[in-house]
Design a protein around this motif. Structure first.
Motif, short mmCIF file in Angstrom:
data_model
loop_
_atom_site.label_atom_id
_atom_site.label_comp_id
_atom_site.label_asym_id
_atom_site.label_seq_id
_atom_site.Cartn_x
_atom_site.Cartn_y
_atom_site.Cartn_z
N HIS A 31 -3.05 11.10 -2.83
CA HIS A 31 -4.27 11.18 -4.21
C HIS A 31 -4.16 11.67 -4.76
CE1 HIS A 31 -7.22 10.39 -1.78
NE2 HIS A 31 -8.05 10.85 -2.83
N ALA A 32 -4.82 11.95 -6.31
CA ALA A 32 -4.77 12.96 -7.59
C ALA A 32 -6.27 12.69 -7.20
CB ALA A 32 -4.80 11.76 -8.49
N LEU A 90 8.52 8.50 5.09
CA LEU A 90 7.09 8.86 4.08
C LEU A 90 6.02 7.96 3.30
CD1 LEU A 90 9.50 10.24 1.16
CD2 LEU A 90 8.97 11.30 3.71
N PHE A 91 4.54 8.36 3.23
CA PHE A 91 3.77 7.58 2.61
C PHE A 91 2.65 8.17 1.81
CE2 PHE A 91 -0.61 6.50 2.62
CZ PHE A 91 -0.57 4.58 3.08
N GLY A 92 3.04 7.52 0.73
CA GLY A 92 2.11 8.76 -0.37
C GLY A 92 1.03 6.98 -0.67
N HIS A 93 -0.36 7.64 -1.45
CA HIS A 93 -1.00 6.67 -2.04
C HIS A 93 -1.61 7.16 -3.58
CE1 HIS A 93 -4.89 4.06 -2.08
NE2 HIS A 93 -5.33 4.54 -2.90
N SER A 94 -1.53 6.09 -4.20
CA SER A 94 -1.86 6.73 -5.73
C SER A 94 -0.53 7.36 -6.02
CB SER A 94 -3.43 6.68 -6.06
OG SER A 94 -3.16 6.70 -7.16
N MET A 95 -0.94 8.17 -6.79
CA MET A 95 0.15 9.64 -7.13
C MET A 95 1.10 9.80 -6.39
SD MET A 95 -1.10 13.64 -8.48
CE MET A 95 -1.32 14.31 -6.53
N GLY A 96 0.38 10.39 -4.83
CA GLY A 96 0.79 10.50 -4.14
C GLY A 96 2.34 9.66 -3.91
N SER A 131 1.49 2.85 -1.48
CA SER A 131 0.85 2.12 -1.43
C SER A 131 -0.61 2.52 -2.97
CB SER A 131 -0.68 2.93 -0.52
OG SER A 131 -1.77 2.88 -0.24
N GLY A 132 -1.50 1.72 -3.64
CA GLY A 132 -1.95 1.16 -4.68
C GLY A 132 -1.34 2.10 -5.31
N ARG A 133 0.20 1.91 -6.02
CA ARG A 133 0.55 2.17 -6.84
C ARG A 133 1.25 1.41 -7.78
NH1 ARG A 133 -0.09 5.67 -11.05
NH2 ARG A 133 1.70 7.00 -12.36
#
Length: 251
Positions: free
Chosen positions: A27-28, A89-95, A119-121
């Motif tokens: 995330h950021a 691939l797994f990214g949270h928020s900015m990710g 996630s969370g985006r």
């Protein structure tokens, strides 16, 4: 792997015999170490690769990248050698935005990720005009603490604060100015995960990820806010593991 790869990708528990890999994008304000527990939990069956963006921790002397496209452009060459095995691939928020843009680039090169967990985006086409990155330092910190993100207690340490603020601001700029390229989409399965009280993404906004893939789509809502996943780690890992297992099972 060359030195550039070692800068960008961290393998906390190298698992050369793993049948599949999971690439995690923070995330950021986040860093690769956020995913150390994920790596520990999934190894050696799944080799976890955690991305370290420039401008933080051991890369803090490097210039930050302040656009999702620039980060994805830099990552695609680094990640391609790891696609010799199924790569999720797994990214949270900015990710999550970066995970999607990385998937777009990989598919244009002929490699389809085994799956993309966002996630969370909110979806790329669910636009909000947010300008937190334009606030002064106090305003930026207030937003971070509101979301209970990057270890809030560390932000009370002036020395730590001076080190992390440039990266956090660059990340917020990347996240807030991100716009998808019209016409781009992916074929990989997309799994959207969200907290039911996340101020940064509503269920409706997350459901629009379905419009960015021609493959299967699934949305799952958990209790919690923007960092809901910190409270439901076992459940999230179960979802990821089940998906990876399904990609390895002959149909």
């Amino acid at each position: 792997m060359d030195n550039t790869t070692d800068l960008w990708v961290r393998r906390f528990h190298p698992s050369p015999d793993a049948a599949a890999r999971l690439l995690c994008l923070p995330h950021a304000g986040g860093s690769a170490s956020y995913f150390f527990p994920v790596s520990r939990s999934l190894a050696p069956g799944v080799e976890v690769l955690a991305v370290q963006y420039p401008g933080r921790q051991d890369r803090r002397h490097e210039p930050c990248l302040d656009s999702v496209a620039a980060i994805a452009d830099a990552l695609v060459d680094v990640v391609t050698p790891y696609t010799d095995k199924p790569l999720t691939l797994f990214g949270h928020s900015m990710g999550a935005s970066i995970a999607y843009e990385l998937a777009v680039r990989l598919e244009k090169r002929g490699t389809t990720p085994a799956g993309v967990f966002v996630s969370g985006r909110r979806a790329p086409n669910a636009f909000r005009d947010e300008r937190v990155h334009e606030r002064d330092d106090a305003g930026l910190l207030a937003e971070i603490k509101r979301l209970n993100g990057t270890e809030s207690q560390l932000l009370d340490d002036d020395e730590v604060l001076r080190m992390v603020l440039p990266a956090i601001r660059a990340d917020y700029k990347a996240a807030e100015t991100y716009r998808p390229t019209p016409g781009d989409s992916i074929t990989a399965p997309v799994h959207a995960l969200i907290g039911d009280s996340d101020p940064k993404a509503t269920v409706d906004e997350a459901s629009r990820w379905a419009e960015h893939t021609t493959g299967p789509f699934k949305l799952e809502v958990f209790p919690g806010g923007h960092f809901y996943l910190n409270q439901v780690v076992p459940q999230v890992l179960d979802r990821i593991s089940a998906h990876i297992d399904s990609t390895l099972t002959p149909s």
